[in-house]
Design an enzyme around this catalytic site. Structure first.
Site, mmCIF file in Angstrom:
data_model
loop_
_atom_site.group_PDB
_atom_site.id
_atom_site.type_symbol
_atom_site.label_atom_id
_atom_site.label_comp_id
_atom_site.label_asym_id
_atom_site.label_seq_id
_atom_site.Cartn_x
_atom_site.Cartn_y
_atom_site.Cartn_z
ATOM 1 N N HIS A 117 41.685 47.115 -84.123
ATOM 2 C CA HIS A 117 40.602 47.521 -83.240
ATOM 3 C C HIS A 117 40.899 47.205 -81.778
ATOM 4 O O HIS A 117 40.067 47.435 -80.903
ATOM 5 C CB HIS A 117 39.326 46.805 -83.698
ATOM 6 C CG HIS A 117 38.060 47.375 -83.166
ATOM 7 N ND1 HIS A 117 37.216 46.664 -82.331
ATOM 8 C CD2 HIS A 117 37.467 48.577 -83.336
ATOM 9 C CE1 HIS A 117 36.167 47.399 -82.020
ATOM 10 N NE2 HIS A 117 36.287 48.568 -82.611
ATOM 11 N N LYS A 119 42.369 47.283 -77.888
ATOM 12 C CA LYS A 119 42.639 48.289 -76.853
ATOM 13 C C LYS A 119 43.419 47.602 -75.736
ATOM 14 O O LYS A 119 42.836 46.938 -74.866
ATOM 15 C CB LYS A 119 41.349 48.890 -76.284
ATOM 16 C CG LYS A 119 40.546 49.737 -77.270
ATOM 17 C CD LYS A 119 39.529 48.953 -78.019
ATOM 18 C CE LYS A 119 38.667 49.848 -78.904
ATOM 19 N NZ LYS A 119 37.768 49.053 -79.768
ATOM 20 N N ASP A 124 55.089 48.225 -67.123
ATOM 21 C CA ASP A 124 56.146 47.664 -66.261
ATOM 22 C C ASP A 124 56.054 46.150 -66.068
ATOM 23 O O ASP A 124 56.392 45.637 -64.996
ATOM 24 C CB ASP A 124 56.129 48.341 -64.888
ATOM 25 C CG ASP A 124 56.746 49.731 -64.929
ATOM 26 O OD1 ASP A 124 57.331 50.106 -65.966
ATOM 27 O OD2 ASP A 124 56.646 50.445 -63.919
ATOM 28 N N HIS A 295 28.426 50.481 -75.835
ATOM 29 C CA HIS A 295 29.648 50.158 -76.586
ATOM 30 C C HIS A 295 30.321 48.905 -76.036
ATOM 31 O O HIS A 295 31.416 48.553 -76.453
ATOM 32 C CB HIS A 295 30.608 51.359 -76.493
ATOM 33 C CG HIS A 295 31.661 51.398 -77.544
ATOM 34 N ND1 HIS A 295 33.000 51.207 -77.272
ATOM 35 C CD2 HIS A 295 31.578 51.599 -78.867
ATOM 36 C CE1 HIS A 295 33.697 51.302 -78.384
ATOM 37 N NE2 HIS A 295 32.865 51.536 -79.378
ATOM 38 N N LYS A 297 31.454 45.020 -74.874
ATOM 39 C CA LYS A 297 31.730 43.743 -75.534
ATOM 40 C C LYS A 297 32.063 42.733 -74.447
ATOM 41 O O LYS A 297 33.216 42.322 -74.280
ATOM 42 C CB LYS A 297 32.905 43.868 -76.508
ATOM 43 C CG LYS A 297 32.790 45.025 -77.518
ATOM 44 C CD LYS A 297 33.889 46.016 -77.258
ATOM 45 C CE LYS A 297 33.941 47.132 -78.263
ATOM 46 N NZ LYS A 297 32.722 47.910 -78.423
ATOM 47 N N ASP A 302 27.339 30.877 -66.771
ATOM 48 C CA ASP A 302 27.288 30.160 -65.502
ATOM 49 C C ASP A 302 27.982 30.969 -64.409
ATOM 50 O O ASP A 302 27.839 32.188 -64.361
ATOM 51 C CB ASP A 302 27.868 28.763 -65.661
ATOM 52 C CG ASP A 302 27.000 27.878 -66.565
ATOM 53 O OD1 ASP A 302 25.838 28.254 -66.807
ATOM 54 O OD2 ASP A 302 27.489 26.846 -67.037
#
Length: 405
Positions: A117, A119, A124, A295, A297, A302
């Site tokens: 899952h 991404k 470079d 969608h 996450k 603080d």
């Protein structure tokens, strides 16, 4: 915020917040377009829509320039690809892999457990991108009411080397994988580093780091002094996670939770709502984002702790999927993320009021209790299914006769 364990944090990074596909795709594609040596990419979803085809064009162009291009997609999240799509990659010398491909049964993909899952993108050895945005057109606002809101970060600095090392290790057969995260503390930034942010790259697997991302959250809850904001698409974490979050709220930490109000998966909202009453009784303020599917996450605590990544806070992400997040200690980044989330709450969310919750009754309490415990123990039960070692299948590879740059 109280001091946290310094091991694994890299100082001297520049971090840039990217919101939604418009910002993320522009920066990611620009980086690939200017690549001279190497492109390493992992994604859960790659579709042959306008976004996937634009990515494809940049990858093919990079391969033709002699850039080393390694791409991995998930066998559940990504569909089968057309012959022309794959042939163009092969002709350009792009290595294209599928994680755990499985045949369908009556058109249904059954390899829902232990998905890749993540991404991640590294270009470079200089730039890295980490987040929750897939390569699909539903992350663009012109997709319509079902367009998803999500976040990623662009990184430059010492943390990029660790993410690159991780990606290279994933390309090796399991018996040859020797990469280990560098956990030495980095006290100061050497001269010439990219910026002032301290960054920790964290991943979860189904071996020795099965609770790594959840543990980072919970340690930060224990150290929180003023404010916690969590914005997560699928919120149904473990009992320990919820306990630590409630404890923070009860010691007068301001805790806000943003979840989907118009979910792409209706069960996600039903599951989250099971938790509302006990969270609100502890002092947690809950907001439902109602403009379109959420969608994201992300979280902040603080003035100088934040996280962005692929990990939801549900049984799949916390107990089964392969995930990756970055954790960031930087006041400037926190201010920007905090401003974005404050605007989201102010302009696009509804506050869940206690009086709007269904009144408690014995039958509903029983149903809620059963539902909670079924989902809570779901990962353990899924683990009883016949185990297998997921395959990483090389679909395209350079022609052996073709010289590589």
């Amino acid at each position: 915020m109280k001091a946290l364990d310094a091991a694994g944090w890299h100082a001297g990074n520049r971090v840039r917040l990217l919101e939604n596909g418009e910002q993320f795709f522009a920066r990611a594609f620009e980086a690939i377009r200017h690549a001279r040596e190497e492109v390493l990419l992992e994604t859960f979803i790659l579709f042959e829509d306008k976004v996937g085809l634009e990515l494809h064009r940049h990858l093919v162009d990079a391969g033709k320039r002699g850039v080393r291009v390694e791409v991995t997609v998930d066998g559940y999240g990504s569909p089968r690809f057309s012959p022309g799509f794959l042939e163009a990659l092969a002709e350009a010398g792009v290595r294209f892999r599928v994680f755990d491909p499985k045949p369908t049964l009556f058109g249904l993909r059954l390899n829902v457990f232990r998905r890749m899952h993540r991404k991640l993108l590294v270009v470079d050895r200089r730039l890295a991108f980490v987040g929750g945005i897939n390569y699909s057109a539903d992350h663009l606002s012109d997709f319509g009411p079902a367009a998803k809101r999500d976040y990623a970060v662009e990184l430059e600095g010492p943390a990029v080397g660790e993410i690159r090392g991780f990606l290279l290790a994933t390309l090796q057969p399991p018996q040859r994988r020797e990469w280990r995260p560098r956990r030495a503390a980095t006290a100061t930034a050497p001269a010439g580093d990219a910026g002032g942010a301290r960054v920790l790259f964290e991943y979860r697997d189904n071996a020795g780091r099965s609770a790594a991302i959840e543990r980072r959250y919970r340690d930060a809850f224990a150290a929180a002094e003023r404010r916690i904001v969590i914005a997560n698409a699928y919120f149904f974490p473990s009992h320990g996670f919820l306990r630590d979050l409630r404890r923070a709220a009860r010691r007068s930490v301001e805790v806000a939770l943003i979840v989907q109000g118009e979910p792409d998966v209706p069960l996600a909202l039903s599951a989250a709502r099971v938790l509302y009453r006990e969270l609100m009784q502890a002092g947690v303020r809950i907001y439902e984002y109602c403009e379109r599917p959420f969608h994201g996450k992300v979280a902040l605590i603080d003035d100088d702790w934040a996280t962005v990544g692929s990990s939801n806070l549900d049984p799949l992400s916390l107990s089964l999927n392969l995930e990756a997040n970055v954790f960031i200690r930087d006041r400037g980044f926190n201010r920007e993320l905090g401003a974005r989330l404050d605007a989201l709450i102010r302009d696009h969310c509804r506050l869940v009021e206690a009086q709007a919750l269904p009144p408690p009754n014995p039958l509903r309490n029983l149903v809620v209790s059963v539902f909670y415990h079924v989902l809570r123990h779901f990962p353990s039960w899924a683990g009883l299914l016949p185990a297998h070692t997921p395959d990483l299948v090389l679909v395209t590879a350079p022609d052996p006769a073709r010289p590589e740059g």
